[in-house]
Design an enzyme around this catalytic site. Structure first.
Site, short mmCIF file in Angstrom:
data_model
loop_
_atom_site.label_atom_id
_atom_site.label_comp_id
_atom_site.label_asym_id
_atom_site.label_seq_id
_atom_site.Cartn_x
_atom_site.Cartn_y
_atom_site.Cartn_z
N LYS A 52 41.80 78.33 35.25
CA LYS A 52 42.48 79.12 36.30
C LYS A 52 42.63 80.57 35.83
O LYS A 52 42.34 81.50 36.58
CB LYS A 52 43.85 78.52 36.56
CG LYS A 52 44.85 79.46 37.19
CD LYS A 52 46.22 78.86 37.39
CE LYS A 52 47.16 79.03 36.26
NZ LYS A 52 47.88 80.30 36.18
N ASN A 53 43.04 80.76 34.57
CA ASN A 53 43.35 82.12 34.10
C ASN A 53 42.12 82.95 33.77
O ASN A 53 42.24 84.11 33.39
CB ASN A 53 44.31 82.06 32.91
CG ASN A 53 45.69 81.62 33.36
OD1 ASN A 53 45.96 81.54 34.56
ND2 ASN A 53 46.55 81.30 32.41
N ARG B 45 49.58 74.33 40.93
CA ARG B 45 49.10 75.71 40.80
C ARG B 45 48.01 75.81 39.74
O ARG B 45 47.14 76.66 39.82
CB ARG B 45 50.25 76.64 40.38
CG ARG B 45 51.34 76.78 41.39
CD ARG B 45 52.26 77.90 41.03
NE ARG B 45 51.50 79.12 40.73
CZ ARG B 45 52.08 80.27 40.41
NH1 ARG B 45 53.38 80.34 40.31
NH2 ARG B 45 51.35 81.34 40.18
N ASP C 230 51.44 78.93 26.60
CA ASP C 230 51.21 78.00 27.72
C ASP C 230 51.12 76.55 27.27
O ASP C 230 51.02 75.65 28.09
CB ASP C 230 49.94 78.38 28.48
CG ASP C 230 50.12 79.68 29.23
OD1 ASP C 230 49.11 80.23 29.70
OD2 ASP C 230 51.27 80.16 29.32
N CYS D 241 60.11 85.87 37.28
CA CYS D 241 59.78 84.48 37.64
C CYS D 241 60.59 83.59 36.71
O CYS D 241 61.35 84.06 35.87
CB CYS D 241 58.29 84.24 37.54
SG CYS D 241 57.73 83.89 35.88
N ARG E 252 58.85 89.60 33.18
CA ARG E 252 57.42 89.82 33.37
C ARG E 252 57.11 91.11 34.14
O ARG E 252 56.50 91.11 35.19
CB ARG E 252 56.78 88.61 34.05
CG ARG E 252 57.01 87.35 33.24
CD ARG E 252 56.32 86.15 33.83
NE ARG E 252 54.87 86.23 33.61
CZ ARG E 252 54.02 85.35 34.12
NH1 ARG E 252 54.48 84.38 34.89
NH2 ARG E 252 52.73 85.45 33.90
N PRO E 253 57.55 92.25 33.60
CA PRO E 253 57.23 93.53 34.25
C PRO E 253 55.73 93.82 34.21
O PRO E 253 54.99 93.15 33.48
CB PRO E 253 58.00 94.55 33.41
CG PRO E 253 58.12 93.90 32.07
CD PRO E 253 58.25 92.43 32.33
#
Ligand code: EPZ
Length: 429
Positions: free
Chosen positions: A22-23, A408, A316, A127, A132-133
């Site tokens: 996905k990433n 997701r 992750d 989130c 998470r800027p």
């Protein structure tokens, strides 16, 4: 909303097939904006974030034609193929509703500004796992000559022509590196990205961009050099396997017992995870360059772990590691160095019987503790995975609510687990 019902205590036996990453698929899809020619991407995973990205690209005027090269059988992913064609970009605005659904929508910032000279993307906001800027994305674009304004929660970026620059990232940022790498391919002159991310997904994106005619050196190291070119062409590219999905199935073999063969993966992308799981007592072999075999023959033993940017142990995989550590003898100290709030899963694991104490960015897990099935709620993508793992080991029934989080980033995880003996089913309510 769907939920999973799992009856634990069943060892796993058989073969699972890993889907595309996905990433990697997300930035590769964003790269279609950099050329007016068609881009063919293969091995895309059937996960919600990819569907969201298709919708996002269509709102910008991109045409997407999808066909499954190999329709998936039960437990085997469909090797999806998409032709993404940004012949014309008719809209440069990405609304809050889309960014709220998927913060990686900010990956279109760099390509849009590089191709069209402008972009309006909602600020993603925080989130579940942290603030998470995207300040480093914006600073980098300004270095390349873009004017950046933030109004009413929207980032408004404009640039007549991007010019190459030396950009130093205060923090290593994966999508920040990807965003600016894409922008730099069409900037005038040389761009140097210092303290760049080295993740395999960054390398995969650079591989695609090079096929499109970009001139990139040093990818996979912390200094990437890009010589801008006037235009890029279309290309065909298969995305790499999902290393986090493969690592999650390694953890499944560890926590449920039995033996699993993991096919269509890339062991070289998982060296830190494999070494750490071996330290825990899992037997992990790599019979071929695209497969892993995992067996849990002996009781697990505690091992400390600290998350780090690649090639370190990936954040992750932290939630999955904690689930596994609940079954290891002794105390394991887990330190999370990437995100400030990534222990949400621990609270739910404690409700299933785990002994975990959180102290700031550290979790102390004391095991082994028997886990008992319970009703639990998923909070984010990888936390959901750790709850599934715990359910596989727990005695009795575990019900996991809000599995849209797991959808997701994992392609039909319940089908893949059922195909190797797990008692798990999805119930739609
Ligand atoms: C990517 O997120 C991944 N997502 C994440 O995977 C992954 O956890 C993360 O990298 C770290 O490996 C995608 O690739 C789509 P970062 P990203 O920018 O790029 C701070 C999953 O589960 N930071 O590398 O958003 C940030 O707050 C997801 O698949 C800034 O301060 O992460 C964090 O503390 C979750 N300013 C650290 O850097 C910025 O401008 C690393 O974040 C950007 C980041």
């Amino acid at each position: 909303m769907d939920r999973f019902i799992i009856y634990g205590g069943v060892p796993l036996h058989g073969t699972v097939h890993i889907s595309g990453a996905k990433n990697s698929a997300l930035p590769c899809l964003a790269a279609c904006l950099l050329t007016e020619q068609p881009l063919i991407l293969e091995n895309l995973p059937a996960v919600r974030d990819i569907t969201t990205t298709f919708h996002l690209l269509r709102t910008l005027g991109i045409t997407l034609e999808e066909n499954d090269v190999q329709a998936g059988a039960s437990g085997i992913p469909a090797r999806r193929r998409i032709v993404a064609h940004a012949r014309q970009i008719t809209n440069v605005e990405v609304p809050w509703e889309l960014v709220r659904t998927m913060r990686a929508s900010t990956l279109i910032l760099g390509p849009l500004v590089a191709r069209c000279g402008q972009a309006q993307v909602s600020l993603p906001g925080g989130c579940a796992i942290g603030a998470r800027p995207i300040d480093l994305h914006l600073k980098g674009l300004e270095k390349l000559g873009a004017q950046i304004a933030v109004e009413h929660g929207m980032v408004i970026a404009r640039a007549d022509r991007l010019r190459g620059a030396r950009i130093y990232f205060d923090r290593i940022t994966v999508t920040g590196t990807e965003d600016l790498l894409m922008a730099a391919t069409l900037a005038e002159g040389e761009t140097v990205l210092e303290n760049a991310a080295r993740e395999p997904e960054v390398r995969d994106l650079a591989g695609l961009l090079t096929k499109m005619g970009a001139r990139i050196d040093g990818v996979g190291t912390s200094t990437i050099r890009v010589q801008g070119v006037p235009r890029l062409t279309g290309a065909t590219h298969g995305v790499i396997p999902d290393r986090i999905e493969a690592g999650t199935f390694l953890a499944a073999a560890g926590i449920a017992g039995g033996d699993l063969t993991i096919e269509d993966c890339c062991p070289d992308h998982l060296l830190a995870v494999i070494e750490k799981f071996r330290e825990l007592g899992l037997s992990v072999e790599s019979p071929t360059p695209t497969s892993l075999c995992a067996q849990c023959e002996n009781p697990l033993r505690a091992a400390d772990m600290t998350t780090e940017e690649y090639p370190g142990f990936p954040t992750d995989m932290q939630a999955q590691y904690i689930a596994l550590a609940t079954q290891a003898s002794g105390p394991s100290l887990i330190t999370e160095t990437i995100f400030e709030n990534r222990f949400m899963h621990a609270l739910e694991l404690v409700r299933m019987g785990a002994n975990i104490r959180i102290e700031g960015n550290r979790a102390i897990v004391r095991g082994p503790t028997p886990l008992s099935g319970a009703g639990v709620i998923a909070s984010d993508l990888r936390a959901s995975a750790s709850l599934v793992l715990a359910g596989l080991a727990a005695q009795g029934e575990t019900i996991i609510e809000r599995v849209y989080h797991i959808d997701r980033g994992y392609e039909h995880i319940e089908e893949k687990l059922r195909a190797v003996g797990a008692q798990i089913e999805r119930v739609s309510s």
